[in-house]
Design a protein around this motif. Structure first.
Motif, PDB file in Angstrom:
ATOM      1  N   HIS A 240      74.739  30.534 102.565  1.00  0.00           N
ATOM      2  CA  HIS A 240      75.925  29.649 103.095  1.00  0.00           C
ATOM      3  C   HIS A 240      75.915  28.338 102.036  1.00  0.00           C
ATOM      4  O   HIS A 240      74.867  27.948 101.404  1.00  0.00           O
ATOM      5  CB  HIS A 240      75.575  28.916 104.281  1.00  0.00           C
ATOM      6  CG  HIS A 240      75.935  30.029 105.381  1.00  0.00           C
ATOM      7  ND1 HIS A 240      76.813  30.737 105.777  1.00  0.00           N
ATOM      8  CD2 HIS A 240      74.684  30.555 106.504  1.00  0.00           C
ATOM      9  CE1 HIS A 240      76.590  31.471 106.588  1.00  0.00           C
ATOM     10  NE2 HIS A 240      75.522  31.543 107.018  1.00  0.00           N
ATOM     11  N   GLU A 241      77.037  27.784 101.927  1.00  0.00           N
ATOM     12  CA  GLU A 241      77.145  26.687 100.936  1.00  0.00           C
ATOM     13  C   GLU A 241      76.300  25.528 101.431  1.00  0.00           C
ATOM     14  O   GLU A 241      76.467  25.070 102.573  1.00  0.00           O
ATOM     15  CB  GLU A 241      78.730  26.249 101.060  1.00  0.00           C
ATOM     16  CG  GLU A 241      78.805  25.147 100.104  1.00  0.00           C
ATOM     17  CD  GLU A 241      80.400  24.363 100.270  1.00  0.00           C
ATOM     18  OE1 GLU A 241      80.774  23.673  99.173  1.00  0.00           O
ATOM     19  OE2 GLU A 241      81.291  25.053 100.936  1.00  0.00           O
ATOM     20  N   GLY A 242      75.802  25.021 100.453  1.00  0.00           N
ATOM     21  CA  GLY A 242      74.835  23.520 100.896  1.00  0.00           C
ATOM     22  C   GLY A 242      73.506  24.070 101.312  1.00  0.00           C
ATOM     23  O   GLY A 242      72.737  23.095 101.759  1.00  0.00           O
ATOM     24  N   THR A 243      73.182  25.293 101.506  1.00  0.00           N
ATOM     25  CA  THR A 243      71.857  25.694 101.812  1.00  0.00           C
ATOM     26  C   THR A 243      70.704  25.271 100.820  1.00  0.00           C
ATOM     27  O   THR A 243      71.044  25.415  99.319  1.00  0.00           O
ATOM     28  CB  THR A 243      71.671  27.224 101.976  1.00  0.00           C
ATOM     29  OG1 THR A 243      72.561  27.597 102.883  1.00  0.00           O
ATOM     30  CG2 THR A 243      70.208  27.659 102.470  1.00  0.00           C
ATOM     31  N   ARG A 244      69.411  25.000 100.999  1.00  0.00           N
ATOM     32  CA  ARG A 244      68.481  24.630 100.207  1.00  0.00           C
ATOM     33  C   ARG A 244      67.536  25.792  99.825  1.00  0.00           C
ATOM     34  O   ARG A 244      67.022  26.370 100.580  1.00  0.00           O
ATOM     35  CB  ARG A 244      67.498  23.494 100.763  1.00  0.00           C
ATOM     36  CG  ARG A 244      68.415  22.208 101.060  1.00  0.00           C
ATOM     37  CD  ARG A 244      67.296  21.102 101.613  1.00  0.00           C
ATOM     38  NE  ARG A 244      66.183  20.923 100.589  1.00  0.00           N
ATOM     39  CZ  ARG A 244      65.216  20.313 100.523  1.00  0.00           C
ATOM     40  NH1 ARG A 244      64.666  20.068 102.000  1.00  0.00           N
ATOM     41  NH2 ARG A 244      64.423  20.222  99.643  1.00  0.00           N
ATOM     42  N   LEU A 245      67.849  26.055  98.551  1.00  0.00           N
ATOM     43  CA  LEU A 245      67.093  27.342  98.081  1.00  0.00           C
ATOM     44  C   LEU A 245      65.565  27.233  97.999  1.00  0.00           C
ATOM     45  O   LEU A 245      65.085  28.400  98.736  1.00  0.00           O
ATOM     46  CB  LEU A 245      67.548  27.453  96.414  1.00  0.00           C
ATOM     47  CG  LEU A 245      67.091  28.778  96.006  1.00  0.00           C
ATOM     48  CD1 LEU A 245      67.479  30.090  96.732  1.00  0.00           C
ATOM     49  CD2 LEU A 245      67.517  28.938  94.279  1.00  0.00           C
ATOM     50  N   LYS A 246      65.105  26.145  98.018  1.00  0.00           N
ATOM     51  CA  LYS A 246      63.680  26.316  98.107  1.00  0.00           C
ATOM     52  C   LYS A 246      62.920  26.464  99.484  1.00  0.00           C
ATOM     53  O   LYS A 246      62.127  27.193  99.641  1.00  0.00           O
ATOM     54  CB  LYS A 246      63.123  24.578  97.653  1.00  0.00           C
ATOM     55  CG  LYS A 246      61.836  24.744  97.161  1.00  0.00           C
ATOM     56  CD  LYS A 246      61.632  23.247  96.541  1.00  0.00           C
ATOM     57  CE  LYS A 246      60.084  23.240  96.133  1.00  0.00           C
ATOM     58  NZ  LYS A 246      59.734  21.983  95.466  1.00  0.00           N
ATOM     59  N   GLN A 247      63.894  25.975 100.476  1.00  0.00           N
ATOM     60  CA  GLN A 247      63.514  26.319 101.814  1.00  0.00           C
ATOM     61  C   GLN A 247      63.638  27.450 102.194  1.00  0.00           C
ATOM     62  O   GLN A 247      62.784  28.392 102.893  1.00  0.00           O
ATOM     63  CB  GLN A 247      64.179  25.255 102.889  1.00  0.00           C
ATOM     64  CG  GLN A 247      64.028  25.523 104.132  1.00  0.00           C
ATOM     65  CD  GLN A 247      64.922  24.780 105.004  1.00  0.00           C
ATOM     66  OE1 GLN A 247      65.520  23.689 104.501  1.00  0.00           O
ATOM     67  NE2 GLN A 247      64.686  24.869 106.363  1.00  0.00           N
ATOM     68  N   VAL A 248      64.662  28.175 101.670  1.00  0.00           N
ATOM     69  CA  VAL A 248      65.174  29.746 102.120  1.00  0.00           C
ATOM     70  C   VAL A 248      63.858  30.535 101.335  1.00  0.00           C
ATOM     71  O   VAL A 248      63.344  31.701 101.745  1.00  0.00           O
ATOM     72  CB  VAL A 248      66.390  29.949 101.617  1.00  0.00           C
ATOM     73  CG1 VAL A 248      66.604  31.474 101.748  1.00  0.00           C
ATOM     74  CG2 VAL A 248      67.278  29.442 102.227  1.00  0.00           C
ATOM     75  N   TRP A 249      63.787  30.303 100.109  1.00  0.00           N
ATOM     76  CA  TRP A 249      62.482  31.235  99.600  1.00  0.00           C
ATOM     77  C   TRP A 249      61.188  31.041 100.119  1.00  0.00           C
ATOM     78  O   TRP A 249      60.436  31.937 100.225  1.00  0.00           O
ATOM     79  CB  TRP A 249      62.673  30.485  98.116  1.00  0.00           C
ATOM     80  CG  TRP A 249      61.641  31.142  97.458  1.00  0.00           C
ATOM     81  CD1 TRP A 249      60.372  30.757  96.991  1.00  0.00           C
ATOM     82  CD2 TRP A 249      61.275  32.550  96.911  1.00  0.00           C
ATOM     83  NE1 TRP A 249      59.547  31.800  96.240  1.00  0.00           N
ATOM     84  CE2 TRP A 249      60.209  32.937  96.480  1.00  0.00           C
ATOM     85  CE3 TRP A 249      62.435  33.867  97.198  1.00  0.00           C
ATOM     86  CZ2 TRP A 249      59.995  34.129  96.077  1.00  0.00           C
ATOM     87  CZ3 TRP A 249      61.795  35.122  96.735  1.00  0.00           C
ATOM     88  CH2 TRP A 249      60.619  35.268  96.117  1.00  0.00           C
TER      89      TRP A 249
END
Length: 198
Positions: free
Chosen positions: A152-161
């Motif tokens: 989704h827009e604005g999602t923090r990639l580091k947290q998702v990873w």
């Protein structure tokens, strides 16, 4: 030598690329040689001679049987080589199934499609992931995973990873019964919603 599971992450087309490169280099060398001879850089006499050299034609006429056998053998070798390369390029990719029970009459097998769907559904539960797609490839003894996630827009990639690595991929390794699961992750970042001009 590259392990099969690592090689499965990105299907290798090295042989096709090498062959295409060699054919291209041979064509380039033949074109350069024709240009050099045609421009007369090797002597004006050679530039004026016909493409089918009369001396070569005389030799071929004198050795007709040998020339024909050589041409047929070369043609067969090129045909076999072409068929082998085409079969190698068109071979289907392996998607390993997981055998949970090997007993005759009571066998239980989970297909690679079901495994991939479960991993994708698990990845979609991560905060910020709008959708996911997974593919299990390689051998039964050494599987590998391709995972595509859309955020989704604005999602923090580091947290998702971090969550993908610590939960989704860990559960995938445990369910497949392997210590290591080579994984290629493709991430698509969400774009903003389009605004209609009024």
């Amino acid at each position: 030598m590259t392990p099969p599971s690592v090689a499965a992450l990105a299907r290798s087309y090295r042989a096709e690329r090498v062959l295409t490169g060699l054919v291209g280099l041979l064509a380039l060398a033949a074109g350069a040689l024709a240009l050099v001879v045609g421009q007369g850089w090797l002597g004006s006499f050679r530039a004026l001679r016909p493409v089918l050299d009369p001396i070569a034609v005389e030799r071929l006429t004198a050795w007709q049987t040998t020339a024909r056998v050589g041409a047929v053998v070369l043609g067969v070798v090129l045909l076999v080589l072409g068929v082998l390369i085409a079969l190698r390029a068109l071979r289907p990719e392996r998607h390993p199934d997981l055998a949970l029970d090997d007993e005759p009459g009571r066998g239980l097998v989970v297909t690679s499609g079901a495994i991939a769907a479960a991993i994708a559904a698990d990845a979609e539960r991560v905060d910020g992931v709008s959708r996911a797609r997974a593919t299990v490839v390689g051998e039964v003894s050494a599987p590998a995973l391709r995972l595509s996630v859309w955020l989704h827009e604005g999602t923090r990639l580091k947290q998702v990873w971090r969550e993908l690595d610590e939960s989704v991929l860990r559960r995938a390794r445990e369910s497949l019964g392997v210590d290591a699961l080579p994984t290629a992750v493709r991430v698509e970042l969400g774009s903003g919603e389009r605004q209609r001009v009024r």
